[in-house]
Structures are given as structure tokens and as C-alpha cells.
Write an enzyme that holds these catalytic residues in place. Structure first.
Site, PDB file in Angstrom:
ATOM      1  N   GLY A  35       0.825  -1.201   0.000  1.00 41.16           N
ATOM      2  CA  GLY A  35       0.000   0.000   0.000  1.00 41.16           C
ATOM      3  C   GLY A  35       0.855   1.245   0.000  1.00 41.16           C
ATOM      4  O   GLY A  35       2.046   1.206  -0.356  1.00 41.16           O
ATOM      5  N   SER A  36       0.268   2.339   0.420  1.00 42.98           N
ATOM      6  CA  SER A  36       0.969   3.617   0.401  1.00 42.98           C
ATOM      7  C   SER A  36       2.056   3.673   1.465  1.00 42.98           C
ATOM      8  O   SER A  36       1.998   2.965   2.487  1.00 42.98           O
ATOM      9  CB  SER A  36      -0.021   4.757   0.637  1.00 42.98           C
ATOM     10  OG  SER A  36      -0.481   4.758   1.974  1.00 42.98           O
ATOM     11  N   THR A  37       3.032   4.523   1.229  1.00 39.80           N
ATOM     12  CA  THR A  37       4.099   4.709   2.208  1.00 39.80           C
ATOM     13  C   THR A  37       3.544   5.267   3.512  1.00 39.80           C
ATOM     14  O   THR A  37       3.981   4.877   4.607  1.00 39.80           O
ATOM     15  CB  THR A  37       5.178   5.629   1.629  1.00 39.80           C
ATOM     16  OG1 THR A  37       5.737   5.013   0.459  1.00 39.80           O
ATOM     17  CG2 THR A  37       6.288   5.880   2.634  1.00 39.80           C
TER      18      THR A  37
ATOM     19  N   GLY B 251       1.965   2.470   5.271  1.00 35.83           N
ATOM     20  CA  GLY B 251       2.991   1.499   5.635  1.00 35.83           C
ATOM     21  C   GLY B 251       3.744   1.891   6.890  1.00 35.83           C
ATOM     22  O   GLY B 251       4.117   1.025   7.697  1.00 35.83           O
TER      23      GLY B 251
ATOM     24  N   GLU C 220       5.733  -3.409   1.062  1.00 37.16           N
ATOM     25  CA  GLU C 220       5.947  -3.014  -0.332  1.00 37.16           C
ATOM     26  C   GLU C 220       5.094  -1.784  -0.546  1.00 37.16           C
ATOM     27  O   GLU C 220       3.869  -1.864  -0.552  1.00 37.16           O
ATOM     28  CB  GLU C 220       5.573  -4.146  -1.288  1.00 37.16           C
ATOM     29  CG  GLU C 220       6.189  -3.969  -2.666  1.00 37.16           C
ATOM     30  CD  GLU C 220       5.278  -3.242  -3.633  1.00 37.16           C
ATOM     31  OE1 GLU C 220       5.552  -2.051  -3.884  1.00 37.16           O
ATOM     32  OE2 GLU C 220       4.319  -3.844  -4.115  1.00 37.16           O
TER      33      GLU C 220
END
Length: 478
Positions: free
Chosen positions: A223-225, A228, A245
Site C-alpha cells: 500500500g501507500s508509504t 505502511g 511493499e
């Protein structure tokens, strides 16, 4: 697999969270409704998963492999159903969805091979047998996004199951069918025992419950940083393994000797496939000044020719952005960059959720189109003069997922590729590349070094255990 959505009960079982509509992005039509998982639902599912896992781990490896191979045959036989849901629920064109279904089948076949591979090694020792073996974590949590919900689930679910784990899959609430219900039904029909795979479509509260549950020792998150970082912090509090990831701001470097026609094809595919809603998307086009004008002309012409519309129509090439919030963010980046001096060479307009393929010229490193992950069909072009400048521009980001170099001299491209800070680099190809057998993943803000695919799956979904055996206990000094 046709009737997967009803008002109160789905193939997920009795869930108690919010009842939500499943909306088709292209038309706004309600495809059905489903309950989401509540934190209590997650807790109950973890209980079932923990109970089911030991027996599954003790199942003969060849039998585990056979379940995955049956699933691979089923996904092939029912490809049309998967593709239909991918188009309507994700707003993806048929070609993207068909490729995703085929890739998911490849993940199942590759994972089946893991089950019967050697899983340890004899270690040097005197007077005893000493060996190390890979053992499953137990219950593995898998959290997936909406953009490639089928394959991004399968690349974790399949190897985790093959190696003896049970899995709790939490798909995004926007894609509960293609990324969840179809997967649950697939494995059910393939003969996977009850409790070994629990599917829990939900929002952030369900994801937090899964990551925070102490009975789930490993989390795989895509997913998005931003999200994350939250997952990583929660996992750290509970001292569990987390594989991240995350996002990307990927660069394609086009050298002066590149063919502008071929390079612009690589660039257009990299930026516009699935409306740019891919972590691997080419977010920055770094082009040598000598050919920048010709490259821009050809890239803008390609963008203008793409058909934007309903992805259920066979000739559509650009479908809708997933939701209004994401579209507004794409347009914000384009507008802010244009206000800062970027020239809109194509696109820059939208209607409903359809954003026209957009090419931006004169993009500088301080503009949002250069610094931000856009996640939309936008191709920002930045000019460079030297190889060193190109490398510096490519590496001037916190992200490090993928990159590419386009050149008439492959060896020169390879030497430049070695200087790029990215988990994956491609010479004379697009940034958008994947395969079930490769170690897939990024560095920096794109991930914590975890890898999916091939032999890397052993590192992700199992852990070492050291075992020694003696004939009799030794006589110690005290």
C-alpha cells in the site's frame, strides 16, 4: 462464482461491520453490497486461523502443492469471471485485468513448487546431529490495496500457504470481490481446509486489529508509504515481522542515443497503464536535452491518441481513477506544477472520474510533479545534460522501487543501472515489470527490504529453527 454479493451475508461469512456498496468507478453504478469486517470479526478469524494452521503445516507438502495447482486450474477455467469483476470493480481495462489474472495463476503455480523444495541444511557438529530448517510463522496477515488486488494478494497468499502458514487476507474495502470474495471462493473450491484462509474485507480499523493481534506473528502489507509507516509502527510495538511493499516515484532515463519513437512508447506505457495507478508507474521521465523536444512531441501525440472511457468497451485504453479523492490529488499536482512553470503538452483535464493522459514539459526538481507520487496518468518530463546529472535526478527521491534506462548501448545502460538506488532496474524496458520468479521489492520509502517471488518467498514466509539431537545427554560440569 456469479452470486457473490447479497445484503447481509457474503462468502466471507457472518461479518458484523458496516454494510457498504460496491461501486463501479466508470459508471457510478452500485454492483452490490457487502458487510465489512469489524475488529471483533478479525479477532474471531484469527482464532480460527490459529487453530487450523498446525494441521495444515503437517499436511504432506505434495498435498499442499496440489491445492494450489487446483486453484491455478480453476482460475484458468473461470478467467472470464475474474476479468469481469476486475474491469467493473477496479475500473481497469480488459488487457490489464487479463494480464493480472494470468499473473495470479503464475503465482499459484510457482508457489506450488515451493512446497516440495528442500527446507533446511545439515550443520557442522561433533557428537550430535545439528541442522537448521525453515518453519512457517503460523498465522500470516496479508493486507492488500485496490489497484492490483488479485495478484498483490496472490503473491503473498499462495507462497504463505505453500510453506505451511494459515493466512488472514484483508483486501481493500473498495475491491472486496475481485480482491477478496473471488479468492475465498477459489480456494474453497480448490479444497483448502476451513480456517486456513480467512478473508476479511475492511477499512483501517480491521487492518489495525490484524496488525495488533499478538497471535499473528507476521504481516505482509502492500500500500501507500503513509499507511505502511503506521503498519510498521504497530507491528514494532508487538515485536512481529512486517514486510512492506510501498509507493514509488520511479524514473526512466532516456539517453541521447535512444530512439525517440521507441523510448516514447516505453514511457507512455509506463505512465498511462491502468491510469498510472501502479506502484511501478513511471513517475518521472528524465530525457537528455538533445532529444527532449522530439521525445515530448511523440509522447504527447501518444497521450492524445489514447481512448478514455468505460473499460467494459474493448477499445478503451484509459479507464477511471478509483475515486474522487484520488482524482483531486492528481489534478492538484498537475495544477500546482503548471502554476510553478511546467507546460501542459497533453491532457490536464478530466470529466467525472476520467483524467485525460497528461504530459508535462519543463518539470523541475522542486515541482510536485517531480517530488510526489502522482498515482494518475501523468508523465512529467525533466531534461538533463550529463549521465551524472541523470543519476543524481533519478536518485533524488526518498523512494527506491524501480527504474529504467533507455539507450542504444546496453552495456552503458547497465553501468548506469548499477548506480541507481532502486530495488529493480531495467535496461531498455519500462519500469512496470513483474514476474512470479523474481525478488520483487524496493528500498527506502518504497519498502523495508522485504522481497516477494521465487526463492525470496522462503525468507519472507518462513523462519529458521536450529535443531540438535544427541544419543544421550552430556555430562556437564554442574
Amino acid at each position: 462464482m456469479a452470486d457473490l454479493l447479497v445484503s447481509d451475508k457474503t462468502v466471507f461469512g457472518e461479518l458484523t461491520g458496516d454494510l457498504v456498496d460496491v461501486v463501479e468507478p466508470a459508471t457510478g453504478a452500485v454492483l452490490g453490497s457487502t458487510r465489512l469486517a469489524s475488529p471483533d470479526d478479525v479477532s474471531h478469524a484469527v482464532t480460527r486461523s490459529v487453530v487450523a494452521q498446525p494441521k495444515w503445516a503437517d499436511t504432506a507438502p505434495a498435498e499442499r502443492a496440489e491445492v494450489l495447482l487446483r486453484a491455478a486450474r480453476l482460475i484458468h477455467d473461470q478467467e472470464d469471471e475474474f476479468v469481469r469483476w476486475g474491469i467493473r470493480e477496479c475500473g481497469a481495462i480488459a488487457g490489464k485485468t487479463t494480464h493480472e489474472v494470468h499473473s495470479s495463476r503464475g503465482e499459484l503455480i510457482a508457489a506450488a513448487g515451493l512446497a516440495t523444495e528442500p527446507y533446511g541444511q545439515l550443520l557442522p557438529a561433533a557428537g550430535r546431529m545439528s541442522y537448521g530448517r525453515r518453519i512457517p510463522f503460523g498465522a500470516v496477515g496479508v493486507i492488500t490495496p485496490w489497484n492490483f488486488p488479485l495478484v498483490l494478494a496472490m503473491r503473498a497468499v499462495a507462497p504463505a500457504l505453500a510453506l505451511g502458514n494459515s493466512v488472514l487476507l484483508k483486501p481493500d474495502h473498495q475491491t472486496p470481490v475481485y480482491g477478496g470474495a473471488l479468492i475465498a471462493r477459489l480456494f474453497e473450491e480448490a479444497g483448502l481446509p476451513a480456517g486456513v484462509l480467512e478473508v476479511l474485507p475492511g477499512k483501517a480499523d480491521a487492518g489495525h486489529a490484524l496488525v495488533a493481534d499478538p497471535r499473528v506473528p507476521m504481516i505482509s502489507f502492500t500500500g501507500s508509504t503513509r499507511a505502511g509507516r503506521i503498519v510498521a509502527a504497530t507491528a514494532a510495538e508487538h515485536v512481529k515481522k512486517v514486510s512492506l511493499e510501498l509507493g514509488g516515484n520511479n524514473a526512466t532515463i532516456v539517453l541521447a542515443d535512444a530512439d525517440p519513437e521507441a523510448a516514447s512508447s516505453v514511457g507512455a506505457w509506463g505512465s498511462f497503464l491502468h491510469q498510472g495507478q501502479i506502484c511501478l508507474t513511471t513517475g518521472r521521465h528524465l530525457v537528455h536535452r538533445k532529444i527532449a523536444g522530439e521525445y515530448l512531441d511523440r509522447l504527447a501525440a501518444r497521450a492524445a491518441r489514447l481512448k478514455v472511457g468505460d473499460p467494459t468497451e474493448a477499445d478503451t485504453q484509459i479507464g477511471p481513477i478509483i475515486n474522487a479523492t484520488q482524482l483531486a490529488n492528481v489534478d492538484r499536482i498537475v495544477r500546482a506544477s503548471a502554476d510553478a512553470g511546467a507546460a501542459i503538452r497533453a491532457g490536464g483535464t478530466y470529466e467525472n472520474l476520467f483524467y485525460a493522459p497528461t504530459v508535462l514539459a519543463d518539470v523541475t526538481p522542486d515541482m510536485p510533479a517531480f517530488t510526489d507520487e502522482i498515482f494518475g496518468p501523468v508523465a512529467p518530463v525533466t531534461v538533463f545534460d550529463t549521465d551524472d546529472e541523470a543519476i543524481a535526478l533519478a536518485n533524488s527521491t526518498a523512494y527506491g522501487l524501480t527504474a529504467s534506462v533507455i539507450t542504444a548501448e546496453p552495456f552503458r545502460g547497465w553501468k548506469l543501472a548499477e548506480r541507481l538506488r532502486a530495488g529493480m532496474v531495467h535496461v531498455n524496458d519500462t519500469t512496470v515489470n513483474d514476474d512470479p520468479a523474481v525478488p520483487f521489492g524496493g528500498v527506502g520509502a518504497s519498502g523495508n527490504g522485504g522481497r516477494y517471488g521465487g526463492q525470496a518467498n522462503w525468507e519472507e514466509f518462513t523462519q529458521w529453527q536450529w535443531v540438535t539431537v544427541r544419543d544421550t545427554p552430556p555430562d556437564y560440569p554442574f
